[in-house]
Design a protein around this motif. Sequence first.
Motif, PDB file in Angstrom:
ATOM      1  N   LEU A 279       0.831  -1.210   0.000  1.00 46.25           N
ATOM      2  CA  LEU A 279       0.000   0.000   0.000  1.00 46.25           C
ATOM      3  C   LEU A 279       0.864   1.258   0.000  1.00 46.25           C
ATOM      4  O   LEU A 279       0.530   2.249  -0.669  1.00 46.25           O
ATOM      5  N   LYS A 280       1.971   1.224   0.760  1.00 45.22           N
ATOM      6  CA  LYS A 280       2.853   2.393   0.790  1.00 45.22           C
ATOM      7  C   LYS A 280       3.537   2.600  -0.558  1.00 45.22           C
ATOM      8  O   LYS A 280       3.719   3.746  -1.009  1.00 45.22           O
ATOM      9  N   THR A 281       3.938   1.514  -1.233  1.00 48.61           N
ATOM     10  CA  THR A 281       4.581   1.651  -2.540  1.00 48.61           C
ATOM     11  C   THR A 281       3.604   2.166  -3.589  1.00 48.61           C
ATOM     12  O   THR A 281       4.024   2.758  -4.592  1.00 48.61           O
ATOM     13  N   GLN A 282       2.309   1.940  -3.367  1.00 51.33           N
ATOM     14  CA  GLN A 282       1.292   2.428  -4.303  1.00 51.33           C
ATOM     15  C   GLN A 282       0.874   3.865  -4.012  1.00 51.33           C
ATOM     16  O   GLN A 282      -0.025   4.386  -4.666  1.00 51.33           O
TER      17      GLN A 282
ATOM     18  N   ALA B  33      -6.642   3.724  22.262  1.00 47.79           N
ATOM     19  CA  ALA B  33      -5.922   2.449  22.243  1.00 47.79           C
ATOM     20  C   ALA B  33      -5.417   2.083  20.854  1.00 47.79           C
ATOM     21  O   ALA B  33      -4.513   1.253  20.724  1.00 47.79           O
ATOM     22  N   THR B  34      -5.968   2.682  19.797  1.00 49.94           N
ATOM     23  CA  THR B  34      -5.545   2.338  18.431  1.00 49.94           C
ATOM     24  C   THR B  34      -4.356   3.164  17.953  1.00 49.94           C
ATOM     25  O   THR B  34      -3.788   2.855  16.894  1.00 49.94           O
ATOM     26  N   LEU B  35      -3.968   4.196  18.709  1.00 48.87           N
ATOM     27  CA  LEU B  35      -2.948   5.115  18.201  1.00 48.87           C
ATOM     28  C   LEU B  35      -1.590   4.435  18.030  1.00 48.87           C
ATOM     29  O   LEU B  35      -0.958   4.557  16.977  1.00 48.87           O
ATOM     30  N   PHE B  36      -1.139   3.722  19.073  1.00 46.45           N
ATOM     31  CA  PHE B  36       0.202   3.120  18.979  1.00 46.45           C
ATOM     32  C   PHE B  36       0.287   2.053  17.887  1.00 46.45           C
ATOM     33  O   PHE B  36       1.222   2.092  17.053  1.00 46.45           O
ATOM     34  N   PRO B  37      -0.631   1.069  17.835  1.00 44.57           N
ATOM     35  CA  PRO B  37      -0.526   0.087  16.739  1.00 44.57           C
ATOM     36  C   PRO B  37      -0.644   0.731  15.361  1.00 44.57           C
ATOM     37  O   PRO B  37       0.043   0.303  14.411  1.00 44.57           O
ATOM     38  N   SER B  38      -1.496   1.736  15.220  1.00 37.78           N
ATOM     39  CA  SER B  38      -1.661   2.388  13.920  1.00 37.78           C
ATOM     40  C   SER B  38      -0.387   3.128  13.519  1.00 37.78           C
ATOM     41  O   SER B  38       0.035   3.089  12.356  1.00 37.78           O
ATOM     42  N   TYR B  39       0.227   3.797  14.492  1.00 35.37           N
ATOM     43  CA  TYR B  39       1.476   4.504  14.177  1.00 35.37           C
ATOM     44  C   TYR B  39       2.584   3.507  13.820  1.00 35.37           C
ATOM     45  O   TYR B  39       3.400   3.761  12.929  1.00 35.37           O
ATOM     46  N   ARG B  40       2.598   2.386  14.510  1.00 28.99           N
ATOM     47  CA  ARG B  40       3.601   1.367  14.207  1.00 28.99           C
ATOM     48  C   ARG B  40       3.414   0.820  12.798  1.00 28.99           C
ATOM     49  O   ARG B  40       4.389   0.573  12.085  1.00 28.99           O
ATOM     50  N   ALA B  41       2.160   0.639  12.389  1.00 28.43           N
ATOM     51  CA  ALA B  41       1.896   0.149  11.031  1.00 28.43           C
ATOM     52  C   ALA B  41       2.354   1.151   9.978  1.00 28.43           C
ATOM     53  O   ALA B  41       2.890   0.781   8.925  1.00 28.43           O
ATOM     54  N   SER B  42       2.155   2.440  10.260  1.00 31.44           N
ATOM     55  CA  SER B  42       2.540   3.468   9.288  1.00 31.44           C
ATOM     56  C   SER B  42       4.046   3.631   9.181  1.00 31.44           C
ATOM     57  O   SER B  42       4.539   4.250   8.231  1.00 31.44           O
ATOM     58  N   SER B  43       4.789   3.106  10.179  1.00 31.62           N
ATOM     59  CA  SER B  43       6.254   3.250  10.184  1.00 31.62           C
ATOM     60  C   SER B  43       6.955   2.079   9.498  1.00 31.62           C
ATOM     61  O   SER B  43       8.193   2.027   9.494  1.00 31.62           O
ATOM     62  N   ILE B  44       6.203   1.126   8.991  1.00 35.58           N
ATOM     63  CA  ILE B  44       6.809  -0.026   8.307  1.00 35.58           C
ATOM     64  C   ILE B  44       7.514   0.459   7.035  1.00 35.58           C
ATOM     65  O   ILE B  44       6.964   1.231   6.241  1.00 35.58           O
TER      66      ILE B  44
END
Length: 401
Positions: free
Chosen positions: A300-303, A381-392
């Motif tokens: 998704l990030k490459t797109q 509660a969704t902020l940390f996992p969501s931020y971690r996903a965006s940092s991949i």
Amino acid sequence: MFHPVSAFIGVRYLRGRSGDRFSRFVSYMSTAGITIGVMSLVTVLSVMNGFEAQLKGRILGVLPQAIVSHADGRTPNTSPPDFLEQLPSSALPEPIVQGEAVIQSANTLSAGLLIGVKPNDHDPIESFLVAGRLSSLQTGQYHVFIGQSLARGLKVSVGDKVRLMVTSASQFTPLGRIPSQRIFTVAGIYNTGSDVDSQLIVTHIDDAARLLRLPTNTITGWRLFFDDPFVVSELGSKALPDGWKWQDWRDQRGELFQAVRMEKNMMGLMLGLIIGVAAFNIISALIMVVMEKQSEVAILKTQGMTKSQLIGVFMVQGASSGVLGSIIGGGLGVLLATNLNSILDSAGVALLSVGGQLPVLVNPFQIGTVIVMAIALSLLATLFPSYRASSIKPAEALRYE
């Protein structure tokens, strides 16, 4: 039809694939935990609201809610002072005579609070009478109304004689100091279902004034009534004209209502922790999803998907559990609270005495606050996992694909 890409992908991830059974199970448990927490919190708060309202009606509806008097305790019985008209009272101020007294029957004696009132149809105690009528309080007849608990303790009923003694109005005699006393006739019995029934003694204002040895046309003060008795905390802090003093129900029952309010807050905190635990489950579920979806996130990030859009994807997935659980829990909580007594009766559970029911008062604003806070906690509660996903980083995630 147009769908925001973050919401569209987040909902697709929420449904999951057949191979994501464990992640879906954890997500469902998070939703169930928030549902149970919100439902329990709404039910318990509704019951506590009912108890508080019942205490307010039974105790503060009978006791003097507030009394304004001269500083020396002796107020001329002429007309209410002008400054009382500025107070938000629900009725006109009424004269009252109040004092501590000892009541004695042929069997035993007890102490209580004696109040003298002018009988009228809108007096709060009229609705709690189980025997007698308030109109029977006539000046000079020395009739008295007592609570059902006090009557049971004194072993008296309507028509029996009791002796009232007031030590504050005692006088010196050759035999020593003797309290002011008089024989009264029990003319009525009331029942509020609270401890007031064992303490409050009501008689005519003129008879009470004679027993307390007050001068002619002198009263203890002016009795005030309010739609909300808790307004006295605000009114009591206002300055009165010189020579006047304020006293209210907090002097006698303030600790009781503080205890009820503290218990209500502690129950809310304890049940709120259940919602907090369920919100932490959302974090663990999302972290597992992020670990499983690393390659998809990288694609998704490459797109061209931005960081904020990726954060939105996983916030939608995680917050869905909180939104669904909060709304469903709030609805089930209202349904359970309104039918709680019927459910207990059908189950054969009796929490109160025979014929008694749990008081329930559903507060829509309070329920809305609980639901909004549960949703906000879920979003947090969704902020940390969501931020971690965006940092991949796509290159690292797709290295071995």
